[in-house]
Each structure stands twice: as structure tokens, then as C-alpha cells.
Enzyme design. Structure first.
Site, PDB file in Angstrom:
ATOM      1  CG  HIS A 181      -0.367   0.267   2.592  1.00 39.07           C
ATOM      2  ND1 HIS A 181       0.158  -0.690   3.436  1.00 39.07           N
ATOM      3  CD2 HIS A 181      -0.048   1.474   3.141  1.00 39.07           C
ATOM      4  CE1 HIS A 181       0.524  -0.200   4.408  1.00 39.07           C
ATOM      5  NE2 HIS A 181       0.605   1.226   4.271  1.00 39.07           N
ATOM      6  CG  ASP A 241     -14.125  -4.564   0.204  1.00 39.94           C
ATOM      7  OD1 ASP A 241     -15.179  -5.259   0.725  1.00 39.94           O
ATOM      8  OD2 ASP A 241     -14.414  -3.367  -0.591  1.00 39.94           O
ATOM      9  CB  SER A 317       3.001   1.221   6.448  1.00 35.13           C
ATOM     10  OG  SER A 317       1.942   1.529   7.094  1.00 35.13           O
TER      11      SER A 317
END
Length: 384
Positions: A181, A241, A317
Site C-alpha cells: 500500500h 475490498d 508501514s
């Protein structure tokens, strides 16, 4: 929030030097060797250039119920798994290719559909406690890493910055593992991935005449351009999703670095981690310019994710989550990357909402995929 714990060199010295001595007296775990499947890639298919239209999201938060945390490689048909193990390659000029794969498994039979050693689909490990604030759980247990003796010392030296605002971990002389991401939102590459760079910390006292002293100045950063980026198709899900299960990506640098890197390992059960603990260092956004280290026990684990309450903020992250894993070849406990820190997840279990910080665990199939990305051939991935 409660006050931050004071960070002292003495505390870090005790942690860094005495823990290996303690581990040396532990008995190695007794478990069956992990069987490694191999990935067989097909000829890449051109996809054209990326639009780079997505916005970077540093604070990934998902929700999950029994329909997703019970799902894992053991339960998923191999056809669906191979589709998710296909991957996109993004080149520095914006051009993309798609590589589909097959999976070869010499032990492929009806009694071994999951290929290997996974924990049960959902497994309780620790004692749960109530949380007072998302991502920082009670007293802040993070340590700022400062000074040449730590910033340039293994394993802290394996943590690098990603120019989109995330963290990564060095896993070879050319490769950095991070969260998907940080470069792709599931539909398109983020704008910052167009000229993606990796940042290496340089302590401010490296060129100082007062070497050996802890400087109050922020570390400098040396940036290196990324040659190509690989993201699993399991993350690129289009209108579906976003799932954390495939939230990882591998960046290849334009030229090799000279720092130590951390080896990868299939994530064992938490029972086979020394002290049941995981560790990771990252660049949390609330402490700009600082490398932040933390460790904590594993609370829960599923086939694809590691659930824990390590304190973390956006920016962490992509950190390489590592543990002390028994190395049969070296006959010792060794630090190895077993996961990638993804973000935060709310779980609905038996009608109760629980919150965790989450890392993607390196499963045997994911290990085979990442290993192929690193080595470029399947033969070097038969045994790490």
C-alpha cells in the site's frame, strides 16, 4: 496518552547484547522441516504505462470478521492462489508487465493441500487486554535509535526509508521489502511511485570530529532510485475490498548498497519464536527524522497475518517484522524477517470488536514468490 518512556543507551545495550546470551541457552524448537514449493513464472505480458493516479495512504486500517480471518492458504483452491501469486512489475519509466505463475509442489497430495506448516486458521496466543488508543497501546513502548553505534549497527541498519513516506527493510544487496500500500492502493500506483527512491540513514556524526558521541542532530538521508517494483496480484484487486493478506512489495535498487541485510524466513508458529516476540524498526510519522524500534509478543496469528500490540504510527508501514528463528544450518537462533508491518485491523470475534496492529506473515508460497523476485530464478529458492 501516558508519558513516553525515557530512552537510554544502557537499556538498549542490555537489550542488544544480553538477549543473545540468554537465547543461547534455549533449546531449539522441535518441529517438522517446512516444505518449500517453487514458483514457475510464465513469459511477462506487457500492460502499458501506469497512470500513477492513486494517493499514498500511510494509515491502512481494515475490518475483518470470521469470513476473512478464517481464510488462508490451507483452505483456498490452488487455482485462486496462483492467480494471487501472479505479479506486476513496474519499471522506472512507468511501463508495467504482468507475470503469471504456476506452483510446483513435490508433496502435492490430498493430505497436504496447504503445502506446509501454517498455524491453525485462527489461533489465540496471548492474554487480551483493553486498548485505550488505536496504534499506541497504553504507555508508549517505542525507542528512538540514535548514535553511530546503533544507526549503523545490525539489525537497525537494515531499516530504510521509502520516499512515499513508509519504511522498508533490506533483504539483499539490491532489494528492499516494504508494504504494497506504500506504492499501490489496490487499483493504481501512487503518485510518488513515479520516481520512487529508498533512503539510507547517515548519522550526523559520521563526518564529525566527535565520533562516538550521541548527536542531537537528525540523521541525514542518502536517497537511491528504484529500478523496478514488484507487487503481487493478490493486492491488485480492482473493485474488490483491499485485504492485508498480500500487502507487500519488493523494490529493486539501481545499484547495490554496502550494508548488511536481513535474511527472509517462512514465519514459524509464535511458539517457535524465541520469547514469542517480534521486533521491527520504522520511521513513524510522529517522530520525524528518527528511527523508532519496538518489540512485543505475538497476540494472535492466522494463516496469513500476525496480530500484535506493538506501538506504531503511520510511516512504520512496510517495516520488516523479524524474530529470533532457529536456523538448522547454523545451529543457532538468528534474526530473520518473518513478516511485513501492514497497519491496523478491527476484528469482530463472537460479537466483540478487538483492535490489533497487523503484519503480513511470510508463508511458504509468499516466500517462494519473494525469493524468486530477489534471485531471478527458481533454483536458488529451493532452499534459503
Amino acid at each position: 496518552m501516558m508519558p513516553l518512556r525515557p530512552v537510554t543507551l544502557l537499556a538498549l545495550l542490555l537489550l542488544h547484547h544480553l538477549l543473545p546470551l540468554t537465547l543461547s541457552v534455549l533449546q531449539p524448537p522441535h518441529h517438522q522441516p517446512v516444505h518449500m514449493p517453487t514458483l514457475v513464472p510464465h513469459t511477462p505480458t506487457p500492460l502499458g504505462h501506469s497512470r500513477f493516479s492513486a494517493r499514498t495512504q500511510l494509515d491502512l486500517t481494515t475490518r475483518c470478521n470470521s469470513s476473512c480471518f478464517h481464510r488462508g492458504e490451507q483452505e483456498e483452491p490452488m487455482e485462486q492462489l496462483t492467480q494471487k501469486l501472479a505479479f506486476e512489475t513496474l519499471y522506472a519509466d512507468g511501463f508495467r508487465t504482468l507475470t503469471t505463475v504456476d506452483v510446483e509442489d513435490e508433496e502435492d497430495d490430498a493430505d497436504d493441500a496447504g503445502h506446509l506448516a501454517h498455524p491453525s486458521p485462527w489461533r489465540h496466543v496471548g492474554v487480551k487486554s483493553r486498548r485505550v488508543k488505536r496504534q499506541i497501546y497504553g504507555a508508549d513502548g517505542r525507542f528512538n535509535i540514535r548514535g553511530d553505534h546503533f544507526l549503523l549497527d545490525y539489525p537497525f541498519s537494515t531499516a530504510v526509508r521509502i520516499s512515499t513516506g513508509c519504511t522498508g527493510v533490506l533483504v539483499s544487496q539490491l532489494h528492499v521489502l516494504t508494504a504494497a500500500h506504500c506504492v499501490h492502493d489496490g487499483k493504481d500506483y501512487v503518485h510518488g511511485a513515479r520516481k520512487l527512491k529508498v533512503g539510507f540513514l547517515i548519522p550526523p556524526s559520521v563526518n564529525s570530529t566527535k565520533a562516538g558521541l550521541v548527536s542531537n542532530k537528525k540523521p541525514l538521508v542518502r536517497w537511491v532510485r528504484v529500478k523496478r517494483t514488484r507487487v503481487p496480484k493478490g493486492w491488485i484487486q480492482g473493485p474488490q475490498d483491499v485485504s492485508m493478506d498480500f500487502d507487500y512489495a519488493l523494490l529493486e535498487l539501481r545499484w547495490p548498497h554496502r550494508r548488511p541485510f536481513m535474511r527472509l524466513s517462512v514465519a514459524p508458529s509464535s511458539d517457535d519464536l524465541a520469547g514469542n516476540r517480534i521486533h521491527f524498526s520504522g520511521f513513524d510519522s510522529d517522530r520525524p527524522g528518527e528511527l523508532v524500534y519496538r518489540f512485543c509478543p505475538v497476540e494472535e496469528e492466522s494463516s496469513d497475518l500476525i496480530y500484535q500490540h506493538c506501538d506504531a504510527r503511520p510511516g512504520a508501514s512496510g517495516s520488516g517484522v523479524y524474530g529470533r528463528v532457529w536456523d538448522n544450518e547454523l545451529e543457532r537462533w538468528d534474526r530473520k524477517v518473518i513478516g511485513i508491518f501492514s497497519g491496523h485491523q478491527w476484528l469482530e470475534i463472537d460479537g466483540e470488536n478487538r483492535d490489533y496492529n497487523v503484519a503480513v506473515r511470510i508463508t511458504p508460497l509468499k516466500f517462494a514468490q519473494i525469493c524468486y523476485w530477489v534471485h531471478g530464478n527458481r533454483l536458488d529458492c529451493l532452499q534459503d
